[in-house]
Every structure is written in structure tokens, then in C-alpha cells.
Motif scaffolding. Structure first.
Motif, PDB file in Angstrom:
ATOM      1  N   ASP A 492       7.589 -28.295 -32.970  1.00  0.00           N
ATOM      2  CA  ASP A 492       9.015 -28.104 -33.234  1.00  0.00           C
ATOM      3  C   ASP A 492       9.321 -26.608 -33.338  1.00  0.00           C
ATOM      4  OD1 ASP A 492       9.490 -30.827 -33.292  1.00  0.00           O
ATOM      5  OD2 ASP A 492       9.113 -30.976 -35.460  1.00  0.00           O
ATOM      6  N   GLY A 493      10.492 -26.235 -32.868  1.00  0.00           N
ATOM      7  CA  GLY A 493      10.898 -24.845 -32.946  1.00  0.00           C
ATOM      8  C   GLY A 493      11.448 -24.349 -31.623  1.00  0.00           C
ATOM      9  N   ALA A 494      11.714 -23.052 -31.559  1.00  0.00           N
ATOM     10  CA  ALA A 494      12.354 -22.458 -30.387  1.00  0.00           C
ATOM     11  C   ALA A 494      11.467 -22.503 -29.154  1.00  0.00           C
ATOM     12  CB  ALA A 494      12.747 -21.014 -30.699  1.00  0.00           C
ATOM     13  N   GLU A 495      10.144 -22.582 -29.330  1.00  0.00           N
ATOM     14  CA  GLU A 495       9.231 -22.537 -28.189  1.00  0.00           C
ATOM     15  C   GLU A 495       8.769 -23.922 -27.749  1.00  0.00           C
ATOM     16  OE1 GLU A 495       6.144 -19.900 -29.378  1.00  0.00           O
ATOM     17  OE2 GLU A 495       7.475 -18.154 -29.529  1.00  0.00           O
ATOM     18  N   LYS A 496       9.351 -24.970 -28.298  1.00  0.00           N
ATOM     19  CA  LYS A 496       8.996 -26.326 -27.897  1.00  0.00           C
ATOM     20  C   LYS A 496       9.329 -26.533 -26.422  1.00  0.00           C
ATOM     21  CE  LYS A 496       9.504 -31.199 -29.094  1.00  0.00           C
ATOM     22  NZ  LYS A 496      10.091 -32.189 -30.028  1.00  0.00           N
ATOM     23  N   GLY A 497       8.398 -27.105 -25.685  1.00  0.00           N
ATOM     24  CA  GLY A 497       8.581 -27.330 -24.265  1.00  0.00           C
ATOM     25  C   GLY A 497       8.120 -26.187 -23.389  1.00  0.00           C
ATOM     26  N   ASN A 498       7.788 -25.032 -23.972  1.00  0.00           N
ATOM     27  CA  ASN A 498       7.326 -23.887 -23.193  1.00  0.00           C
ATOM     28  C   ASN A 498       5.896 -24.102 -22.706  1.00  0.00           C
ATOM     29  OD1 ASN A 498       9.756 -22.737 -23.755  1.00  0.00           O
ATOM     30  ND2 ASN A 498       8.944 -21.015 -24.945  1.00  0.00           N
ATOM     31  N   ARG A 499       5.566 -23.430 -21.614  1.00  0.00           N
ATOM     32  CA  ARG A 499       4.185 -23.431 -21.134  1.00  0.00           C
ATOM     33  C   ARG A 499       3.336 -22.524 -22.024  1.00  0.00           C
ATOM     34  NH1 ARG A 499       4.978 -22.059 -14.892  1.00  0.00           N
ATOM     35  NH2 ARG A 499       2.827 -21.344 -15.158  1.00  0.00           N
ATOM     36  N   LEU A 500       2.062 -22.864 -22.172  1.00  0.00           N
ATOM     37  CA  LEU A 500       1.149 -22.031 -22.938  1.00  0.00           C
ATOM     38  C   LEU A 500       0.893 -20.736 -22.182  1.00  0.00           C
ATOM     39  CD1 LEU A 500      -1.451 -24.710 -24.156  1.00  0.00           C
ATOM     40  CD2 LEU A 500       0.610 -23.885 -25.323  1.00  0.00           C
ATOM     41  N   THR A 501       0.701 -19.668 -22.939  1.00  0.00           N
ATOM     42  CA  THR A 501       0.566 -18.354 -22.323  1.00  0.00           C
ATOM     43  C   THR A 501      -0.710 -18.236 -21.501  1.00  0.00           C
ATOM     44  OG1 THR A 501      -0.547 -17.463 -24.273  1.00  0.00           O
ATOM     45  CG2 THR A 501       1.843 -17.271 -24.194  1.00  0.00           C
ATOM     46  N   ARG A 502      -0.575 -17.498 -20.405  1.00  0.00           N
ATOM     47  CA  ARG A 502      -1.682 -17.055 -19.563  1.00  0.00           C
ATOM     48  C   ARG A 502      -2.426 -18.197 -18.865  1.00  0.00           C
ATOM     49  NH1 ARG A 502      -4.238 -11.739 -22.660  1.00  0.00           N
ATOM     50  NH2 ARG A 502      -2.356 -10.454 -22.400  1.00  0.00           N
ATOM     51  N   ARG A 503      -1.835 -19.387 -18.822  1.00  0.00           N
ATOM     52  CA  ARG A 503      -2.419 -20.494 -18.063  1.00  0.00           C
ATOM     53  C   ARG A 503      -1.591 -20.696 -16.801  1.00  0.00           C
ATOM     54  NH1 ARG A 503      -3.006 -20.196 -23.792  1.00  0.00           N
ATOM     55  NH2 ARG A 503      -4.380 -21.856 -24.585  1.00  0.00           N
ATOM     56  N   ALA A 504      -2.235 -20.565 -15.643  1.00  0.00           N
ATOM     57  CA  ALA A 504      -1.536 -20.726 -14.370  1.00  0.00           C
ATOM     58  C   ALA A 504      -1.291 -22.200 -14.096  1.00  0.00           C
ATOM     59  CB  ALA A 504      -2.346 -20.105 -13.236  1.00  0.00           C
ATOM     60  N   HIS A 505      -0.168 -22.488 -13.442  1.00  0.00           N
ATOM     61  CA  HIS A 505       0.188 -23.867 -13.115  1.00  0.00           C
ATOM     62  C   HIS A 505      -0.706 -24.415 -12.008  1.00  0.00           C
ATOM     63  CE1 HIS A 505       2.523 -27.457 -12.540  1.00  0.00           C
ATOM     64  NE2 HIS A 505       2.834 -27.122 -11.304  1.00  0.00           N
ATOM     65  N   LYS A 506      -1.189 -23.550 -11.112  1.00  0.00           N
ATOM     66  CA  LYS A 506      -2.033 -24.012 -10.016  1.00  0.00           C
ATOM     67  C   LYS A 506      -2.965 -22.894  -9.576  1.00  0.00           C
ATOM     68  CE  LYS A 506       1.771 -22.977  -6.833  1.00  0.00           C
ATOM     69  NZ  LYS A 506       2.698 -23.547  -5.846  1.00  0.00           N
ATOM     70  N   SER A 507      -4.069 -23.283  -8.965  1.00  0.00           N
ATOM     71  CA  SER A 507      -5.017 -22.317  -8.424  1.00  0.00           C
ATOM     72  C   SER A 507      -5.805 -22.984  -7.308  1.00  0.00           C
ATOM     73  CB  SER A 507      -5.965 -21.792  -9.512  1.00  0.00           C
ATOM     74  OG  SER A 507      -6.769 -22.842 -10.031  1.00  0.00           O
ATOM     75  N   ALA A 508      -6.404 -22.160  -6.458  1.00  0.00           N
ATOM     76  CA  ALA A 508      -7.201 -22.690  -5.354  1.00  0.00           C
ATOM     77  C   ALA A 508      -8.241 -21.654  -4.949  1.00  0.00           C
ATOM     78  CB  ALA A 508      -6.318 -23.051  -4.160  1.00  0.00           C
ATOM     79  N   ASP A 534       3.659 -14.467 -22.355  1.00  0.00           N
ATOM     80  CA  ASP A 534       4.117 -14.553 -23.740  1.00  0.00           C
ATOM     81  C   ASP A 534       4.518 -15.997 -24.054  1.00  0.00           C
ATOM     82  OD1 ASP A 534       6.392 -14.492 -22.050  1.00  0.00           O
ATOM     83  OD2 ASP A 534       7.643 -13.963 -23.772  1.00  0.00           O
ATOM     84  N   SER A 535       4.502 -16.324 -25.355  1.00  0.00           N
ATOM     85  CA  SER A 535       4.797 -17.691 -25.782  1.00  0.00           C
ATOM     86  C   SER A 535       6.266 -18.052 -25.605  1.00  0.00           C
ATOM     87  CB  SER A 535       4.393 -17.874 -27.245  1.00  0.00           C
ATOM     88  OG  SER A 535       5.099 -16.966 -28.086  1.00  0.00           O
ATOM     89  N   LYS A 536       7.148 -17.047 -25.504  1.00  0.00           N
ATOM     90  CA  LYS A 536       8.574 -17.319 -25.301  1.00  0.00           C
ATOM     91  C   LYS A 536       8.908 -17.582 -23.840  1.00  0.00           C
ATOM     92  CE  LYS A 536      10.067 -14.574 -29.289  1.00  0.00           C
ATOM     93  NZ  LYS A 536      10.901 -13.435 -29.749  1.00  0.00           N
ATOM     94  N   ASN A 537       7.916 -17.428 -22.958  1.00  0.00           N
ATOM     95  CA  ASN A 537       8.092 -17.639 -21.516  1.00  0.00           C
ATOM     96  C   ASN A 537       9.151 -16.731 -20.922  1.00  0.00           C
ATOM     97  OD1 ASN A 537       7.287 -21.204 -21.051  1.00  0.00           O
ATOM     98  ND2 ASN A 537       6.121 -19.510 -21.894  1.00  0.00           N
ATOM     99  N   GLN A 538       9.081 -15.459 -21.310  1.00  0.00           N
ATOM    100  CA  GLN A 538      10.014 -14.468 -20.769  1.00  0.00           C
ATOM    101  C   GLN A 538       9.324 -13.485 -19.829  1.00  0.00           C
ATOM    102  OE1 GLN A 538      11.785 -12.690 -24.258  1.00  0.00           O
ATOM    103  NE2 GLN A 538      13.175 -14.408 -24.613  1.00  0.00           N
ATOM    104  N   ASP A 539       8.045 -13.212 -20.049  1.00  0.00           N
ATOM    105  CA  ASP A 539       7.301 -12.279 -19.210  1.00  0.00           C
ATOM    106  C   ASP A 539       6.497 -13.063 -18.174  1.00  0.00           C
ATOM    107  OD1 ASP A 539       8.212 -10.083 -20.670  1.00  0.00           O
ATOM    108  OD2 ASP A 539       6.586 -10.279 -22.134  1.00  0.00           O
TER     109      ASP A 539
END
Length: 595
Positions: A492-508, A534-539
Motif C-alpha cells: 500500500d502507498g504511492a508506489e503500489k503497482g510500480n515495477r521493482l527497480t533495476r529489473r528489466a521486463h525482457k532480455s535475450a 528508482d522505486s517511483k518509476n521516474q528514471d
């Protein structure tokens, strides 16, 4: 996969080959194809032909692996496996865990590649076998072994030397052999580079690594054995502070192990290992003088392991005692006592693996982890597997003492825990294989650092799909790896639903090699999609792909020349905001093998 299947249709069952042997998934030998959890093997041939300067080159874009570096050679490196935190991947060097107890992660960047022979990556939780810091997986690095026992008294020796871009120089020498029941290996190496620009307008940041590896082994007439291992790497790695001041880490990484084993009965093997690992660093100023910034991290332990075999059933059980010590801006120590058990059973075409482990730390309650894995051999080449496992990661000393550096603790730091579920299917053929796995990991209390606070993320979820294929046709070999992963902060909080930092969505990753009579050519493409810093998903950091080229030539008896071009397209990319990775580099190495 269709190409592999089509090729397999023309092959008889008798042409099927055994997959590589692995030990990390169960601590006992088994075929990779029989593993009930996802395992990647980077074998000796792959290590040699890729001509790596750093471990990150071998791990880049492997299934489930995210890599974050603070620039070029010898700079801080973090490994994220299946979305776990940077402290959730356990590094073993020939069975000995090594990490900094301040940060909780390992100094991956300092491991000398000249000493590495093979790597096994077990994906998914293995706390039920290896304890803390294995929430995402375990990476075990196997160092060079002693000489071939079939060579008898004949010694073996080799030297390698070369250099290339960024004023890089390297040299290695080794000698090994056996005499009667005794065997030995001694290897020394050095790597030195002026480095590249890590931050804009900060100048090149150099790196050096001097290393030694020594092994001794003896097999007694009654089947008992004794082994000794020493691996030490030391050197310096330059960097700049946030204020722009030049500094250098004067580091030491060291592993020592004494191992003895005996067959108590025909079906009962027992082994005990005494071990110590060190991860030390002194910060030097721009004049090479020690500052008052340092840390000395040591871990001493004993592990007793037993294997009982009865037909198609195997039981592994044992205990560990570990003492961790840290000295730096603060001093801290802790002790852990652990017991573990594992059963492996075969019932016709079905197989089952059960694990349980209890770890008691003197700082908090006992952590109990376990796992269940089931497999079924559908036919001669196809198999399916499923598993459910739990894990935990002990809080780092830094997170427990963050207030000393001005951070605010958002809660009393708790151990990280997780539950993970996986389903996989695999096909193994005479000249190729494919493996497909899907998984979900639910994390509780992930420890996260922000600009001013440290605390636990109450809940996070990671879902992923991993595909690995390999095929060999005549003198060609092909490899393809693809990962899709979705991470989400559920707190719960402002960062709910954000992606975790520094984890790429895909790789190959794609590896292609062609072997000729005296020549070999190959290339690797490793790519990652975008990720947030960043945890706020801004960078948002852009995705990238890196092309590495390689060639080798046996130009004379016992001589080989190796040429590699790293980042051949001179790609500019960042895995951590503000830190630049090396551009194109060309390296040439000569190898001589005697006897």
C-alpha cells in the motif's frame, strides 16, 4: 525449437546424449535434464571460447539474470535473479559462500576469470539447501581442477598473455599433475587496465587484479579423500565520489577450504568442510594513502553433509555452523546454526525431491524453509517438472545500522521471505535441447533503500517466463535464451503497482559458433529491455543490445591465438543511472600448453 525437434526426428533413441552433470541443485551429481528445478550450465568450452574479462560477460542475459554495474572493469556489480533483491543471489566458489556482510551481496567484479572453469546457475529459491541469500537462486563458480588423473605422473603446464584496448594487460600461468594418490594445481594470474570513463568528464578509472589458486588432493586406499583449496584475488579499482573526488578500493577476496570425505558404508558417504571467506576493502585517496574508510568482512564455518543411497532413493542430511564478522565504520558479528535434509526418489518415470532446513541466528527467530519438486519423464526425450519452494534472506549489517549514515528506518528491519511456484517442460535430443519454464514468486519484506529511508517493502510479486535452447549441427553450435519478467510492488502507498527497480521486463541472448580444423569463429548478442532506476518509476533507463565477436586460431603446435571484440558496435548504455559502460574494445591473447 521446431528445428531441434525436426532434427531429433531423424535420430534414433540410441543417439541421445547425456546432458551435463550438475551438483548445485541438489549438492549431489545428477544430469541437468533430470533436475527438478531450472538450471543453466556454462561449461568449460563456453567459458574458454567467450574469452571473458569479467564474470558479468558470462552471466549477461542468461535466463532470469539482471546485471547492474557502476561502469566498467572492476566496478561495483549487482546480480538480480528472478526479480529478487541484489542480496538474493548466493555466490558459491567451489561450495564456499562469499559475500560482504555490510552490503549483503558479493563482489562479483573481483572474481578472476582466468581461474574459472565452469558455472552453474540454479534459478529459484534454494534457501532450503543453502540458507540465507538464496531467494532468487544460487550461482556456483567452479575453479580450475587438478590435472587429469589418467595422465599419471605427467605434469601439465600452460601460459597465457595478451592485452588490448584501454591499455589492458593480462598474463596467467598454471601447472598441475598427479603422483600416485596425490594431485596438485598451482595457478597465478594478473589483469591490469587503465579502464574507461565511468562518469562523464571524470577520466578513466583503472583496475588491477592479481590472483593465485592452489589445490592439493589425496585419495586414500580405503576410498577416503582430503582436499585443500586457496583462492586469493587482490588489487585496486578506481572510482569517483559524488563530490568528484578520485578514490580507489584496495580489495582482497579470498576463499580457503579444507574438505575430507569417507564412505562409512557402501551406501553412506560423509563429508566435512572447514571454510573461510574474506571480502575486504580499504579506500585510498588520490595519492594512494589509506583513508579512514574501510571494511573487513569474514565468514568462518563448518559444514557436515551425508548422503545415503538405496536403489533409486537418496537422502542428504547435515548441519552447518557459521560465524560472520564485520569491521568498518561499525563492528558487528553474528552466529548461525543450521540443519538440513533432502530426499530424492525415483518411482519409474516419476521423480520427487523434498527439502527442509532450519537456520537459527542469534539476532532473530529461527527461519524454516522447505520445498517440494515433482517430475515426470513423458517419453525418451521429453519431461515435465513442477516445484514449490520458500526462502529467506537475512538483513544486511548496513540495513540494520543505516541510521549511522543519516538514513531513517521506516520499520524495524525484518528478514526477507518468499514463496515460489514453477512449472517447466524440457526436451533433450542427440544434438540439441530446449527448456521452457514459467514461475511466480511472492516476496514479503523486501529490503529497499531510497534517498533518505531504509525499510521493508511489505509485498511484491514477480512473474516470469524463461526459454533456453541449444543446437549443434556438424561444426556449428547455436544457443538462444529469452526471458520475460513482470515485477510489481504490491504494498500500500504511492508506489503500489510500480515495477521493482533495476529489473528489466525482457532480455535475450544469442550465441553462435563455427568450428574449423584450426580456427573457430563466433559471436554473442546480449540484450536487455528498459528498466527503472528508482522505486517511483521516474528514471527510465533505455534498453540496449551488445554484440561481442570472437575468433581463435591454432597457429602452431601447442599454441593458440584468441581475438575478441567486445561491444563491437560501440553501443552507449547504462545499467545504473549516471554510470557509463565501456565502448568498443579489442583484445588479443596467446596461449601455450605444454605436455
Amino acid at each position: 525449437m521446431s528445428a531441434i525437434s525436426a532434427h531429433a526426428d531423424s535420430a534414433s533413441t540410441s543417439s541421445l546424449t547425456l546432458s551435463p552433470l550438475v551438483v548445485t541443485a541438489t549438492s549431489t551429481e545428477q544430469n541437468q535434464a533430470d533436475s527438478l528445478v531450472s538450471v543453466t550450465v556454462i561449461d568449460t568450452d563456453s567459458v574458454k571460447k567467450q574469452q571473458p574479462q569479467e564474470l558479468s560477460e558470462l552471466l549477461a542475459s542468461q535466463p532470469g539474470i539482471d546485471i547492474v554495474t557502476n561502469g566498467g572493469y572492476g566496478k561495483s556489480t549487482s546480480i538480480y535473479t528472478r526479480g529478487s533483491s541484489s542480496t538474493g543471489t548466493k555466490l558459491l566458489i567451489d561450495g564456499v559462500p562469499i559475500q560482504s556482510h555490510s552490503t549483503g551481496s558479493s563482489s562479483w567484479q573481483y572474481l578472476p576469470l582466468s581461474q574459472v572453469e565452469r558455472i552453474e546457475i540454479v534459478r529459484g529459491p534454494k534457501s532450503s539447501l543453502y540458507g540465507s541469500s538464496a531467494a532468487g537462486g544460487v550461482i556456483q563458480v567452479f575453479l580450475s581442477e587438478t590435472g587429469d588423473s589418467e595422465a599419471g605422473d605427467e605434469p601439465q603446464a600452460s601460459i597465457a598473455f595478451g592485452g588490448g584496448s584501454f591499455h589492458t594487460r593480462q598474463a596467467n600461468a598454471s601447472a598441475s599433475g598427479s603422483s600416485g594418490n596425490a594431485s596438485y594445481l598451482l595457478s597465478v594470474g594478473t589483469f591490469d587496465t587503465d579502464g574507461t570513463e565511468v562518469k562523464e568528464n571524470a577520466g578513466d578509472m583503472g583496475y588491477s587484479n592479481d590472483n593465485i589458486l592452489s589445490r592439493l588432493g589425496y585419495e586414500f586406499d580405503n576410498g577416503a579423500y582430503a582436499k585443500a583449496l586457496i583462492m586469493r584475488a587482490e588489487g585496486q579499482s578506481d572510482y569517483t565520489t559524488s563530490a568528484g573526488r578520485l578514490r580507489s578500493n584496495d580489495y582482497v577476496n579470498q576463499v580457503i577450504a579444507l574438505t575430507g570425505g569417507i564412505d562409512l558404508t557402501a551406501d553412506w558417504q560423509s563429508e566435512i568442510q572447514l571454510r573461510e571467506s574474506r571480502d575486504d576493502s580499504d579506500v585510498l585517496n588520490d595519492k594512494g594513502i589509506k583513508t579512514n574508510s574501510y571494511f573487513y568482512s569474514r565468514s568462518r564455518g563448518v559444514r557436515w553433509s551425508n548422503t545415503l543411497s538405496q536403489g533409486s532413493h537418496e537422502l542428504v542430511f547435515g548441519a552447518e555452523h557459521t560465524q560472520d564478522d564485520f569491521e568498518g565504520s561499525y563492528t558487528k558479528e553474528r552466529t548461525s546454526k543450521s540443519v538440513f535434509a533432502q530426499s530424492l526418489s525415483q518411482f519409474g518415470q516419476a521423480s520427487a525431491q523434498l527439502n527442509i532446513r532450519a537456520d537459527h541466528y542469534d539476532e532473530y527467530d529461527t527461519q524454516t524453509t522447505g520445498g517440494v519438486a515433482l517430475g515426470y519423464q513423458v517419453d525418451a526425450v521429453h519431461s515435465v517438472r513442477t516445484s514449490w519452494r520458500t526462502s529467506f534472506t537475512a538483513p544486511t549489517f548496513n540495513s540494520m545500522n543505516a541510521q549511522e549514515w543519516g538514513y531513517t528506518l521506516s520499520n524495524e528491519i525484518r528478514p526477507e521471505t518468499s514463496k515460489s511456484f514453477e512449472v517447466g517442460v524440457r526436451g533433450d535430443y542427440g544434438d540439441g535441447y530446449w527448456d521452457l519454464a514459467i514461475y511466480q514468486a511472492d516476496y514479503q519484506d523486501l529490503i529497499a533503500w531510497s534517498a533518505s529511508t531504509v525499510g521493508n517493502i511489505e509485498s511484491a510479486r514477480v512473474r516470469g517466463l524463461e526459454l533456453t535452447t541449444g543446437l549443434s549441427i556438424d561444426q556449428w553450435s547455436f544457443g538462444l535464451v529469452a526471458t520475460m519478467m513482470d515485477t510489481e510492488n504490491l504494498s500500500d502507498g504511492a508506489e503500489k503497482g510500480n515495477r521493482l527497480t533495476r529489473r528489466a521486463h525482457k532480455s535475450a541472448r544469442i550465441d553462435v559458433d563455427r568450428h574449423f580444423e584450426k580456427t573457430a569463429l563466433g559471436f554473442t548478442v546480449a540484450s536487455y529491455g528498459e528498466r527503472y532506476d528508482d522505486s517511483k518509476n521516474q528514471d527510465l533507463l533505455s534498453g540496449y543490445g551488445v554484440l561481442n565477436l570472437r575468433a581463435s586460431y591454432d597457429f602452431a603446435r601447442d599454441w593458440k591465438a584468441e581475438l575478441s571484440v567486445k561491444n563491437a558496435l560501440d553501443k552507449e548504455y547504462q545499467t545504473a543511472k549516471g554510470y557509463l559502460n565501456p565502448g568498443r574494445g579489442v583484445f588479443l591473447t596467446f596461449n601455450y600448453t605444454a605436455f
